[in-house]
Design an enzyme around this catalytic site. Structure first.
Site, PDB file in Angstrom:
ATOM      1  N   TRP A 233       0.842  -1.190   0.000  1.00 28.19           N
ATOM      2  CA  TRP A 233       0.000   0.000   0.000  1.00 28.19           C
ATOM      3  C   TRP A 233       0.890   1.257   0.000  1.00 28.19           C
ATOM      4  O   TRP A 233       1.868   1.345   0.743  1.00 28.19           O
ATOM      5  CB  TRP A 233      -0.921   0.000   1.229  1.00 28.19           C
ATOM      6  CG  TRP A 233      -1.652   1.307   1.350  1.00 28.19           C
ATOM      7  CD1 TRP A 233      -2.720   1.704   0.599  1.00 28.19           C
ATOM      8  CD2 TRP A 233      -1.345   2.384   2.228  1.00 28.19           C
ATOM      9  NE1 TRP A 233      -3.088   2.981   0.953  1.00 28.19           N
ATOM     10  CE2 TRP A 233      -2.260   3.415   1.969  1.00 28.19           C
ATOM     11  CE3 TRP A 233      -0.386   2.585   3.221  1.00 28.19           C
ATOM     12  CZ2 TRP A 233      -2.255   4.629   2.641  1.00 28.19           C
ATOM     13  CZ3 TRP A 233      -0.374   3.798   3.904  1.00 28.19           C
ATOM     14  CH2 TRP A 233      -1.305   4.793   3.622  1.00 28.19           C
ATOM     15  N   ASP A 401     -15.017  12.872  -2.136  1.00 26.55           N
ATOM     16  CA  ASP A 401     -14.505  11.537  -1.823  1.00 26.55           C
ATOM     17  C   ASP A 401     -15.337  10.885  -0.720  1.00 26.55           C
ATOM     18  O   ASP A 401     -16.507  11.252  -0.493  1.00 26.55           O
ATOM     19  CB  ASP A 401     -13.009  11.659  -1.451  1.00 26.55           C
ATOM     20  CG  ASP A 401     -12.211  10.425  -1.814  1.00 26.55           C
ATOM     21  OD1 ASP A 401     -12.271   9.443  -1.042  1.00 26.55           O
ATOM     22  OD2 ASP A 401     -11.523  10.420  -2.856  1.00 26.55           O
ATOM     23  N   LYS A 511     -15.240   7.883  -8.781  1.00 27.59           N
ATOM     24  CA  LYS A 511     -14.037   7.184  -8.322  1.00 27.59           C
ATOM     25  C   LYS A 511     -14.505   5.914  -7.620  1.00 27.59           C
ATOM     26  O   LYS A 511     -15.212   5.989  -6.614  1.00 27.59           O
ATOM     27  CB  LYS A 511     -13.259   8.084  -7.363  1.00 27.59           C
ATOM     28  CG  LYS A 511     -12.030   7.441  -6.729  1.00 27.59           C
ATOM     29  CD  LYS A 511     -11.296   8.482  -5.874  1.00 27.59           C
ATOM     30  CE  LYS A 511     -10.173   7.883  -5.064  1.00 27.59           C
ATOM     31  NZ  LYS A 511      -9.613   8.868  -4.109  1.00 27.59           N
ATOM     32  N   ASP A 513     -13.654   2.792  -5.545  1.00 29.99           N
ATOM     33  CA  ASP A 513     -12.582   2.359  -4.643  1.00 29.99           C
ATOM     34  C   ASP A 513     -12.797   0.909  -4.200  1.00 29.99           C
ATOM     35  O   ASP A 513     -13.892   0.336  -4.357  1.00 29.99           O
ATOM     36  CB  ASP A 513     -12.586   3.292  -3.418  1.00 29.99           C
ATOM     37  CG  ASP A 513     -11.225   3.435  -2.761  1.00 29.99           C
ATOM     38  OD1 ASP A 513     -10.345   2.593  -3.042  1.00 29.99           O
ATOM     39  OD2 ASP A 513     -11.060   4.363  -1.966  1.00 29.99           O
ATOM     40  N   MET A 514     -11.779   0.301  -3.619  1.00 32.90           N
ATOM     41  CA  MET A 514     -11.852  -1.074  -3.111  1.00 32.90           C
ATOM     42  C   MET A 514     -10.687  -1.223  -2.141  1.00 32.90           C
ATOM     43  O   MET A 514      -9.550  -1.315  -2.562  1.00 32.90           O
ATOM     44  CB  MET A 514     -11.708  -2.027  -4.306  1.00 32.90           C
ATOM     45  CG  MET A 514     -12.072  -3.459  -4.082  1.00 32.90           C
ATOM     46  SD  MET A 514     -10.666  -4.404  -3.465  1.00 32.90           S
ATOM     47  CE  MET A 514     -11.220  -6.046  -3.761  1.00 32.90           C
ATOM     48  N   ASP A 583      -1.876   5.859  -3.106  1.00 29.45           N
ATOM     49  CA  ASP A 583      -2.264   6.755  -2.013  1.00 29.45           C
ATOM     50  C   ASP A 583      -1.067   7.571  -1.539  1.00 29.45           C
ATOM     51  O   ASP A 583      -1.218   8.426  -0.673  1.00 29.45           O
ATOM     52  CB  ASP A 583      -2.847   5.957  -0.840  1.00 29.45           C
ATOM     53  CG  ASP A 583      -4.340   5.766  -1.010  1.00 29.45           C
ATOM     54  OD1 ASP A 583      -4.900   6.317  -1.965  1.00 29.45           O
ATOM     55  OD2 ASP A 583      -4.950   5.060  -0.177  1.00 29.45           O
TER      56      ASP A 583
HETATM   57  C1  DGJ Z   1      -8.473   4.924  -0.435  1.00 28.32           C
HETATM   58  C2  DGJ Z   1      -8.210   5.785  -1.626  1.00 28.32           C
HETATM   59  O1  DGJ Z   1      -7.070   5.380  -2.295  1.00 28.32           O
HETATM   60  C3  DGJ Z   1      -8.145   7.241  -1.176  1.00 28.32           C
HETATM   61  O2  DGJ Z   1      -7.804   8.072  -2.246  1.00 28.32           O
HETATM   62  C4  DGJ Z   1      -9.463   7.624  -0.594  1.00 28.32           C
HETATM   63  O3  DGJ Z   1     -10.447   7.579  -1.584  1.00 28.32           O
HETATM   64  C5  DGJ Z   1      -9.824   6.676   0.547  1.00 28.32           C
HETATM   65  N1  DGJ Z   1      -9.731   5.300   0.162  1.00 28.32           N
HETATM   66  C6  DGJ Z   1     -11.208   6.960   1.051  1.00 28.32           C
HETATM   67  O4  DGJ Z   1     -11.606   6.085   2.007  1.00 28.32           O
END
Ligand code: DGJ
Length: 813
Positions: A233, A401, A511, A513-514, A583
């Site tokens: 990560w 977000d 966007k 996400d996961m 991230d």
């Molecule tokens: C992980 C994403 O990579 C971030 O940019 C953000 O959207 C967070 N999740 C939000 O929980």
């Protein structure tokens, strides 16, 4: 081009060939994959007259000369004596008939036997590229516009008169009514060939698939270097290489259940002496988002085998009579012009044959995302403050977000409840979107549809939808559980819930996400003997959801995300044109991360933002210009509270936005070059414009020697070169102010601040006019760096972690 002479097949692209023939036994010999075996003239002639006689002669030259039984090897069958499969370069291998190398296919039949022997039945060549039924796959829209036509002015080479084609070879298991279709797609314009396989059970008995890989490539040489990209990560795409002289080198995602930051599926093979610009380089990828497996093995003497496909560990599939199973599509490209040549072909392929829909060829908007500005702590007014500031700077899209729905005030609750939280957003999504639109910006939203929190209305209503094993403890990640996407009702729920959200306001961007990997894999709907199908069925379900939503909402620009780049792959890119790359928004780390991606993925697939300093992931402070310059080599945006910047920085941001808009086409659709580890360059397809980035990894005093040597410019064009001028704040000189000031100035004191506000330094200006051949061959010598002995208008302030952009514009008069 795909041509056939009797049982010999040649798959030809711009500058590589894939060559194979059916042997008398029915096995398919893989004769060659790599540099073109046709000259440009032969290629043209074949396209014109289709005279395929030449293939037989070529096969004679390159086919394996295997005339004697080899030592203690197994001879395949007396009628084909002395054929030993162990030494044959083959298009596909199964277990049990003497090929003891890593197989592409492993099956278990009803009687427990595992030997399989697939032999040629027929082959069909067509101009139509067909889609896989259950998985995403490459396509061709017969539009050469995005890549080839842009090379205007050039004499049209043979490959441009060529077009995408498909070959399907059907093999039949010798004694069972089971067929294997091997599907090849050839994209001549971008030197790319893809392969996938489909197993069909025409028999009356169940067959268990223990592995069905997508690709097998046999080479009659050893000592390849396998390069793959690993991390974790916020630290994705670290480049790692191993030479395989014997044994096996593997790039795999074993059990995370997603393609992964731990091991991206993109893999390269090269020779140890291959460089950025010269030498053999093969690039491989999979159009798949689940656990993957790529392996290069060698017998230590003459043979190497590369295979790739779904990770066989933890996988099984029961094929009932009449059923079929598709393996994901594998992508291969080759260049004799090193890593750079391979990357540019792969980029063209991804941009033209993987990414699809309205946004494929459209310039992506500059966005502002509120995540690092607010995290979960926002309301309508605080969001609008950020949006107003962004709109003043010329930003085009505001993205809201995580935290806008359900009881989502931190990451412990709310996932699954896709209903707006009116405490935070009293006017709902519709009201907020209207206000953002009134500021002249588009509105975008974050979702994480595959997940559920135990603390959510969805989980309370449907606990059976979460992935867990009945009667056993389950493990969570980021306090969330995964929804069982293998179940149709779960897929339908997500399609329905998200359709309502997407239709509830003027939403232009999503966007997706996961944020966790898999554990406790289980589905209540699968019988025990099919439980190992779960992971793959999850992706079949997910792809159905993604396909439905992207088809129903074609105007929305989707951006994939998985806690950053944990699911950065061609499966996701088949639906979502871009993916949040990491991230980690620290520009210094991002140089490495984005360089890693650049080997296999184009710039306009990688989300990259300017964030605050000290950086939230590293606490590192990097100049705003560097943050901009690095993010500009991605789908560009900001992710900080612009309102809290000093006025000088706000102006800088507006200037960056203006600059990016001017050069956006080149950044997003140009050819990408790694000039060296810390220098990138993009060149427009017609070579009329380019931008280069130099990043200062570590500054040293007394450096007058910096030159910028380009790649990819047209030798005979003349270019005006200029740096992007960056103002210098006098405070950067610290106490050196006292070498100029008539009175003593205390560093960072009030007087220092007043001088800094009123005394502006524009920064150095580098300008030159030169031909492409000169710039590519020698480069342009740049102004000297500040080196400790003096500073003037021509001195570049180039501290550790500074960066500079240089633009190249063709002079036409
Ligand atoms: C992980 C994403 O990579 C971030 O940019 C953000 O959207 C967070 N999740 C939000 O929980």
């Amino acid at each position: 081009m795909i041509i056939r002479k009797d049982n010999i097949f040649l798959l030809q692209t711009k500058n590589c060939s894939y060559f194979m023939q059916v042997l008398p036994s029915g096995h398919i010999e893989h004769i060659h994959y790599g540099m073109s075996i046709l000259s440009e003239r032969q290629y043209e002639e074949l396209l014109k007259n289709g005279n395929t006689e030449i293939l037989a002669d070529m096969a004679k030259v390159l086919e394996i000369k295997h005339k004697n039984e080899g030592g203690n090897m197994v001879v395949y069958a007396p009628e084909y004596y002395p054929m030993c499969l162990e030494v044959m370069p083959l298009e596909m291998s199964g277990f049990g008939k003497g090929d003891i190398r890593e197989p592409m296919v492993e099956l278990t039949f009803k009687d427990g036997s595992t030997t399989c022997d697939f032999l040629f039945e027929n082959a069909v060549i067509s101009d139509e590229i067909t889609a896989l039924e259950t998985l995403p796959s490459s396509y061709d829209d017969k539009d050469k516009g995005a890549v080839a036509d842009l090379q205007s002015g050039a004499t049209v080479p043979a490959y441009m008169a060529d077009h995408a084609m498909q070959l399907v070879i059907t093999l039949k298991e010798k004694s069972k009514d089971v067929r294997l279709k091997m599907i090849y797609k050839v994209y001549p314009d971008c030197n790319t060939i893809t392969r996938s396989s489909k197993l069909i059970n025409d028999s009356k008995e169940d067959v268990r698939i223990d592995r069905l890989l997508s690709n097998q490539l046999d080479f009659q040489q050893t000592g390849f270097k396998l390069t793959s990209f690993h991390g974790r990560w916020a630290d994705e795409m670290g480049e790692t290489s191993s030479v395989c002289n014997a044994g096996k080198v593997v790039n795999e995602e074993l059990a995370a259940g997603e393609s992964g930051s731990r091991s991206n599926p993109f893999t390269m093979l090269s020779m140890p002496d291959t460089t950025e610009t010269a030498g053999d380089c093969f690039g491989f990828n999979l159009v798949y988002s689940g656990n993957h497996y790529s392996a290069l093995s060698s017998n230590g003497t003459f043979l190497s085998r590369f295979v790739s496909g779904i990770q066989p560990t933890g996988f099984e599939w029961l094929l009932n009579p009449g059923e079929s199973f598709e393996a994901p599509e594998a992508v291969m490209t080759y260049s004799k012009k090193g890593f750079g040549g391979m990357s540019r072909s792969m980029h063209d392929f991804v941009r033209k044959h993987i990414v699809r829909g309205e946004w494929r060829d459209k310039e992506r908007p500059i966005l502002i995302n509120n995540w690092e500005a607010t995290y979960f702590n926002f309301n309508q007014s605080s969001l609008l403050r950020i949006a107003k500031e962004a709109s003043k700077a010329g930003v085009e899209l505001f993205v809201l977000d995580d935290g806008w729905f359900g009881a989502r005030n931190d990451d412990h609750a709310g996932l699954g409840d896709w209903v707006v939280n009116t405490k935070k957003l009293p006017d709902g999504l519709k009201g907020l979107a209207e206000k953002i639109n009134a500021l002249g910006m588009k509105f975008g939203l974050w979702v994480e549809p595959e997940m559920v929190n135990e603390n959510s209305d969805l989980f309370r209503k449907h606990p059976e939808w979460a992935v867990r094993i009945p009667g056993r403890d389950h493990s969570v990640g980021r306090t969330q559980m995964i929804l069982d996407m293998s179940r149709k009702e779960v897929q339908d729920y997500i399609i329905d819930a998200l359709s309502k959200v997407f239709g509830s306001a003027n939403i232009s961007y999503i966007k997706w996400d996961m944020n966790r990997i898999f554990s406790d894999r289980f589905s209540l709907e699968l019988p025990a003997e099919r439980m190992k199908e779960f992971q793959h069925r999850y992706y079949i379900g997910l792809y159905r959801v993604m396909k439905t939503l992207t088809t129903n909402f074609p105007h929305i620009l989707f951006e994939g995300c998985s806690a950053g780049g944990n699911r950065f792959d061609l499966g996701i890119l088949s639906y979502f044109p871009q993916i949040w790359a990491s991230d980690d928004t620290d520009a210094v780390c991002r140089m490495d991360i984005q360089r890693g991606y650049s080997y296999g993925y184009p710039v306009n697939t990688q989300g990259a933002h300017v964030s605050a300093v000290p950086n939230h992931q590293t606490l590192h402070t990097v100049p705003l210009e560097t943050r901009f310059s690095v993010a500009a080599f991605g789908c560009f945006g900001y992710e900080l509270n612009l309102g809290e910047l000093a006025d000088e920085q706000k102006k800088q941001v507006a200037d960056q936005v203006e600059f990016y808009k001017q050069w956006r086409k080149v950044f997003q659709f140009g050819d990408f070059y790694r000039l060296d580890k810390y220098r990138f360059m993009v060149v427009s397809k017609d070579k009329s414009a380019a931008v280069a980035l130099i990043f200062q990894k570590e500054s040293r005093p007394n450096n007058d020697y910096l030159a910028l040597k380009t790649m990819g410019l047209a030798d005979d064009k003349v270019y005006e070169v200029a740096n992007r001028q960056v103002g210098v704040n006098i405070k950067a000189f610290g106490s050196l102010i006292n070498t100029m000031a008539p009175i003593h100035v205390k560093q960072d004191g009030i007087i220092h601040g007043i001088i800094a506000r009123h005394y502006k330094m524009n920064g150095e200006k580098d300008e030159a006019i030169a031909t492409g051949s000169m710039l590519n061959g020698c480069g342009v010598r740049l102004n000297p760096d500040y080196g400790g002995t003096g500073y003037g208008e021509d001195t570049r302030m180039f501290r550790t972690n500074d960066a500079r952009l240089y633009v190249f514009a063709e002079v036409t008069e």
